[in-house]
Motif scaffolding. Structure first.
Motif, PDB file in Angstrom:
ATOM      1  N   GLU A   6     116.233 -50.418  10.735  1.00  0.00           N
ATOM      2  CA  GLU A   6     116.007 -50.276   9.219  1.00  0.00           C
ATOM      3  C   GLU A   6     115.390 -48.972   8.869  1.00  0.00           C
ATOM      4  O   GLU A   6     114.637 -48.236   9.425  1.00  0.00           O
ATOM      5  CB  GLU A   6     114.978 -51.302   8.662  1.00  0.00           C
ATOM      6  CG  GLU A   6     115.315 -52.880   8.839  1.00  0.00           C
ATOM      7  CD  GLU A   6     114.639 -53.427   9.982  1.00  0.00           C
ATOM      8  OE1 GLU A   6     114.439 -54.412   9.970  1.00  0.00           O
ATOM      9  OE2 GLU A   6     114.198 -52.690  10.862  1.00  0.00           O
ATOM     10  N   SER A   7     115.932 -48.517   7.531  1.00  0.00           N
ATOM     11  CA  SER A   7     115.545 -47.304   6.953  1.00  0.00           C
ATOM     12  C   SER A   7     115.807 -47.342   5.456  1.00  0.00           C
ATOM     13  O   SER A   7     116.526 -48.285   4.968  1.00  0.00           O
ATOM     14  CB  SER A   7     116.409 -45.982   7.805  1.00  0.00           C
ATOM     15  OG  SER A   7     117.787 -46.037   7.433  1.00  0.00           O
ATOM     16  N   GLY A   8     115.164 -46.513   4.833  1.00  0.00           N
ATOM     17  CA  GLY A   8     115.224 -46.304   3.370  1.00  0.00           C
ATOM     18  C   GLY A   8     114.091 -46.728   2.631  1.00  0.00           C
ATOM     19  O   GLY A   8     114.162 -46.774   1.234  1.00  0.00           O
ATOM     20  N   GLY A   9     112.913 -47.428   3.187  1.00  0.00           N
ATOM     21  CA  GLY A   9     111.877 -47.789   2.500  1.00  0.00           C
ATOM     22  C   GLY A   9     111.058 -46.629   2.042  1.00  0.00           C
ATOM     23  O   GLY A   9     111.253 -45.422   2.320  1.00  0.00           O
ATOM     24  N   GLY A  15     110.507 -50.166 -11.867  1.00  0.00           N
ATOM     25  CA  GLY A  15     111.835 -50.043 -12.441  1.00  0.00           C
ATOM     26  C   GLY A  15     112.884 -49.098 -11.781  1.00  0.00           C
ATOM     27  O   GLY A  15     113.801 -48.884 -12.010  1.00  0.00           O
ATOM     28  N   GLY A  16     112.254 -48.577 -10.778  1.00  0.00           N
ATOM     29  CA  GLY A  16     113.139 -47.631 -10.011  1.00  0.00           C
ATOM     30  C   GLY A  16     113.775 -48.278  -9.017  1.00  0.00           C
ATOM     31  O   GLY A  16     114.032 -49.556  -8.949  1.00  0.00           O
ATOM     32  N   SER A  17     114.608 -47.751  -8.026  1.00  0.00           N
ATOM     33  CA  SER A  17     115.684 -48.110  -7.299  1.00  0.00           C
ATOM     34  C   SER A  17     115.337 -47.568  -5.813  1.00  0.00           C
ATOM     35  O   SER A  17     114.978 -46.284  -5.775  1.00  0.00           O
ATOM     36  CB  SER A  17     117.103 -47.912  -7.516  1.00  0.00           C
ATOM     37  OG  SER A  17     117.317 -48.503  -8.914  1.00  0.00           O
ATOM     38  N   LEU A  18     115.687 -48.442  -4.881  1.00  0.00           N
ATOM     39  CA  LEU A  18     115.821 -48.039  -3.442  1.00  0.00           C
ATOM     40  C   LEU A  18     117.092 -48.723  -2.708  1.00  0.00           C
ATOM     41  O   LEU A  18     117.395 -49.688  -3.185  1.00  0.00           O
ATOM     42  CB  LEU A  18     114.557 -48.355  -2.489  1.00  0.00           C
ATOM     43  CG  LEU A  18     113.373 -47.633  -2.705  1.00  0.00           C
ATOM     44  CD1 LEU A  18     112.167 -48.186  -1.958  1.00  0.00           C
ATOM     45  CD2 LEU A  18     113.338 -46.246  -2.293  1.00  0.00           C
ATOM     46  N   ARG A  67     119.160 -58.094  -9.378  1.00  0.00           N
ATOM     47  CA  ARG A  67     118.601 -57.005  -9.323  1.00  0.00           C
ATOM     48  C   ARG A  67     118.895 -56.385  -7.844  1.00  0.00           C
ATOM     49  O   ARG A  67     119.083 -55.129  -7.805  1.00  0.00           O
ATOM     50  CB  ARG A  67     117.250 -57.129  -9.264  1.00  0.00           C
ATOM     51  CG  ARG A  67     116.526 -57.606 -10.651  1.00  0.00           C
ATOM     52  CD  ARG A  67     114.879 -57.499 -10.693  1.00  0.00           C
ATOM     53  NE  ARG A  67     114.135 -58.313  -9.728  1.00  0.00           N
ATOM     54  CZ  ARG A  67     113.256 -57.857  -8.817  1.00  0.00           C
ATOM     55  NH1 ARG A  67     113.262 -56.566  -8.969  1.00  0.00           N
ATOM     56  NH2 ARG A  67     112.760 -58.757  -7.897  1.00  0.00           N
ATOM     57  N   PHE A  68     118.962 -57.133  -7.000  1.00  0.00           N
ATOM     58  CA  PHE A  68     119.352 -56.652  -5.589  1.00  0.00           C
ATOM     59  C   PHE A  68     120.618 -56.963  -5.180  1.00  0.00           C
ATOM     60  O   PHE A  68     121.423 -58.198  -5.689  1.00  0.00           O
ATOM     61  CB  PHE A  68     118.405 -57.428  -4.513  1.00  0.00           C
ATOM     62  CG  PHE A  68     116.798 -56.886  -4.619  1.00  0.00           C
ATOM     63  CD1 PHE A  68     116.459 -56.261  -5.402  1.00  0.00           C
ATOM     64  CD2 PHE A  68     116.293 -57.509  -3.566  1.00  0.00           C
ATOM     65  CE1 PHE A  68     115.166 -56.027  -5.711  1.00  0.00           C
ATOM     66  CE2 PHE A  68     114.823 -57.123  -3.614  1.00  0.00           C
ATOM     67  CZ  PHE A  68     114.355 -56.318  -4.565  1.00  0.00           C
ATOM     68  N   SER A  85     115.830 -51.933 -10.538  1.00  0.00           N
ATOM     69  CA  SER A  85     114.598 -52.792 -11.394  1.00  0.00           C
ATOM     70  C   SER A  85     113.452 -53.212 -10.583  1.00  0.00           C
ATOM     71  O   SER A  85     113.011 -54.207 -10.817  1.00  0.00           O
ATOM     72  CB  SER A  85     115.261 -53.678 -12.218  1.00  0.00           C
ATOM     73  OG  SER A  85     116.063 -53.210 -12.910  1.00  0.00           O
ATOM     74  N   LEU A  86     112.979 -52.580  -9.462  1.00  0.00           N
ATOM     75  CA  LEU A  86     112.047 -52.894  -8.718  1.00  0.00           C
ATOM     76  C   LEU A  86     110.576 -53.096  -9.381  1.00  0.00           C
ATOM     77  O   LEU A  86     110.346 -52.592 -10.365  1.00  0.00           O
ATOM     78  CB  LEU A  86     111.588 -51.986  -7.383  1.00  0.00           C
ATOM     79  CG  LEU A  86     112.807 -52.029  -6.445  1.00  0.00           C
ATOM     80  CD1 LEU A  86     112.645 -50.670  -5.718  1.00  0.00           C
ATOM     81  CD2 LEU A  86     112.583 -53.082  -5.597  1.00  0.00           C
TER      82      LEU A  86
END
Length: 123
Positions: A6-9, A15-18, A67-68, A85-86
Motif C-alpha cells: 500500500e501507498s498514498g497515506g 475535508g481533504g482528499s487522498l 465519499r470513497f 471529504s475526509l
C-alpha cells in the motif's frame, strides 16, 4: 511469493482528499476480489470497500458511501481507494486485502494482506 504494498497515506486536513494505492505481485491478480479495510486505534479492523475481480461490482461501508471510491486496474495489478471529504473519524491504518474462494475439488479460501498505510485526518 504474494505481496501487497500500500501507498498514498499521510496527513490531511478535514475535508481533504487522498488516493491510496495497493500494488499486487506474486499471484494472479485478476482472479482475486480486492478490499480495503481500516483499523483505528483501539478498534477492530473493519471492511471499508470491495471490488470484484473484474471490477464490475463494488460495495462500501455505510460510513464511507458517497465519499470513497474503490477501483482497480488489472493491467497494472493495482487497486485504488479515492477518499474525498475526509473526516477526523477516518483516521486509521488502511489495509489492502486480496481474496478468492476455490471450490474445485473441495473448498479453499485464499487471502493476502498488505502491511498497511497510515491515514491521519487532522487540522
Amino acid at each position: 511469493q504474494a505481496q501487497l504494498v500500500e501507498s498514498g497515506g499521510g496527513l490531511v486536513e478535514p475535508g481533504g482528499s487522498l488516493r491510496l494505492s495497493c500494488a499486487a505481485s506474486g499471484f494472479t491478480f485478476t482472479s482475486y476480489d480486492m478490499h480495503w479495510y481500516r483499523q483505528a486505534p483501539g478498534k477492530e479492523r473493519e471492511l471499508v470497500a470491495s471490488v470484484s475481480s473484474t471490477g464490475s461490482t463494488t460495495n462500501y461501508a455505510d460510513s464511507v458511501k458517497g465519499r470513497f471510491t474503490i477501483s482497480r486496474d488489472n493491467a497494472k495489478n493495482t487497486v485504488y481507494l479515492q477518499m474525498n471529504s475526509l473526516k477526523p473519524e477516518d483516521t486509521a491504518v488502511f489495509y489492502c486485502k486480496a481474496d478468492r474462494i476455490l471450490t474445485l475439488g473441495g473448498y479453499k479460501y485464499e487471502y493476502y494482506w498488505g502491511q498497511g498505510t497510515q491515514v491521519t485526518v487532522s487540522s
